[in-house]
Design a protein around this motif. Structure first.
Motif, PDB file in Angstrom:
ATOM      1  N   THR A  54       0.803  -1.021  -0.121  1.00 15.57           N
ATOM      2  CA  THR A  54      -0.085  -0.026  -0.256  1.00 15.57           C
ATOM      3  C   THR A  54       0.934   1.088   0.075  1.00 15.57           C
ATOM      4  O   THR A  54       1.585   1.527   0.946  1.00 15.57           O
ATOM      5  CB  THR A  54      -0.846   0.076   1.428  1.00 15.57           C
ATOM      6  OG1 THR A  54      -1.762  -1.348   1.291  1.00 15.57           O
ATOM      7  CG2 THR A  54      -1.891   1.210   1.136  1.00 15.57           C
ATOM      8  N   SER A  88      -7.362   2.726  -1.550  1.00 20.63           N
ATOM      9  CA  SER A  88      -6.712   1.420  -1.768  1.00 20.63           C
ATOM     10  C   SER A  88      -7.395   0.377  -0.920  1.00 20.63           C
ATOM     11  O   SER A  88      -7.829   0.368  -0.041  1.00 20.63           O
ATOM     12  CB  SER A  88      -5.136   1.614  -0.930  1.00 20.63           C
ATOM     13  OG  SER A  88      -5.359   1.731   0.447  1.00 20.63           O
ATOM     14  N   SER A 132      -3.502  -6.113  -4.389  1.00 15.48           N
ATOM     15  CA  SER A 132      -3.531  -4.802  -3.941  1.00 15.48           C
ATOM     16  C   SER A 132      -3.920  -4.021  -5.135  1.00 15.48           C
ATOM     17  O   SER A 132      -3.228  -4.023  -6.176  1.00 15.48           O
ATOM     18  CB  SER A 132      -2.137  -4.673  -3.318  1.00 15.48           C
ATOM     19  OG  SER A 132      -2.040  -3.287  -3.049  1.00 15.48           O
ATOM     20  N   THR A 157      -4.651   0.132  -5.761  1.00 14.60           N
ATOM     21  CA  THR A 157      -4.569   1.713  -5.153  1.00 14.60           C
ATOM     22  C   THR A 157      -4.568   2.514  -6.404  1.00 14.60           C
ATOM     23  O   THR A 157      -4.145   2.368  -7.406  1.00 14.60           O
ATOM     24  CB  THR A 157      -3.187   1.628  -4.668  1.00 14.60           C
ATOM     25  OG1 THR A 157      -2.904   0.825  -3.700  1.00 14.60           O
ATOM     26  CG2 THR A 157      -2.840   2.871  -3.821  1.00 14.60           C
TER      27      THR A 157
END
Length: 283
Positions: A28, A40, A78, A80
């Protein structure tokens, strides 16, 4: 200014069933003066994982998760969206600290995390013997740039030439490495001169000419920051300061402080790893 959407996918397929595991993801990006995270999320599969988050000693956002059920695979995704607006200020003469000031007990204490060599940053005796001649007569700011230029002439970027355990001296001895190695070698060189330096892990959009909305294969990337009166950035792979296509995720003494994913497990019998990063420029 750029606005980037980053998708980082990591998948482990185990040869045998894993009975339990504990993991930490550092994927992150940071929110700080030169970049702002707009949204995120980190998703873990199997979904039975117990997930939590915290900031580590270095200020990195860590997603921690443990899996206490048998599992044959692990996926971490992930996503973001981040805005980046970097300004690399040209220093005035009075902005640069002197060597005497850098070596003062006050600054040595203030930068005690960023001055000693770490396990991966020591450049070795050959580099240490050469550096005094490279920086002779220069102030710390010009000395840092002289080191970067010297290393540029000595080192070659070559994908796959090293491993995550390779240290700066090993990379120097073979005169080649990846972004991690080039960062370690520059950091170790600066620290040996008494200039505080730290390792940066993040992402790099590789093509500034990409159209808005175009998805490109991005990169996990490494560069460095050093202090000569204020913190400044340098990307030794691309021979320039970090710009609006660099996204900072983590800072540490070397790679060992900032791996994107690490963990311990019981069982498994080996695994196959698949990693991919996609970056889309939104603005």
């Amino acid at each position: 200014m750029t606005r980037l959407r980053i998708l980082h996918h990591t998948a482990y397929r185990y040869n045998r069933r894993v009975t339990l595991s504990y993991n930490e993801a550092r994927m992150t990006p940071l929110t700080e003066p030169q970049q702002v995270v707009l949204e995120s999320q980190v998703r873990v599969t199997p979904t039975q994982a117990a997930v939590s988050s915290y900031k580590d000693y270095w200020g990195t956002r860590v997603t921690a998760f443990d899996m206490q059920i048998p599992h044959e695979f692990l996926e971490v995704v992930s996503s973001t969206t981040v805005e980046v607006h970097r300004v690399e200020r040209v220093p005035a003469e009075g902005d640069i600290v002197s060597w005497e000031r850098l070596r003062s007990p006050e600054l040595e204490d203030q930068f005690s995390d960023w001055l000693p060599q770490s396990r991966l940053s020591g450049p070795g005796s050959e580099v240490l013997g050469t550096l005094p001649g490279v920086v002779e007569g220069l102030d710390p700011h010009r000395a840092a740039h002289a080191v970067f230029e010297w290393l540029r002439g000595e080192m070659r970027y070559r994908p796959g030439s090293t491993a995550v355990t390779t240290d700066a001296e090993q990379a120097w001895n073979q005169r080649e490495g990846v972004c991690q190695d080039l960062a370690h070698l520059a950091i170790g060189s600066l620290r040996s001169l008494g200039i505080p330096a730290r390792y940066i892990s993040g992402y790099l959009h590789p093509r500034s000419s990409a159209d808005i909305g175009e998805v490109v294969a991005g990169q996990s990337h490494a560069w460095l920051e050093w202090w000569d009166g204020e913190w400044r950035s340098w990307d030794p792979t691309n021979h320039k300061p970090a710009g609006d296509f660099h996204v900072t995720v983590a800072r540490g003494r070397d790679y060992r402080d900032v791996p994107p994913l690490k963990g311990i497990l019981s069982g498994g019998g080996g695994s196959h790893l698949d990693v991919g990063v996609e970056i889309t420029r939104l603005a």
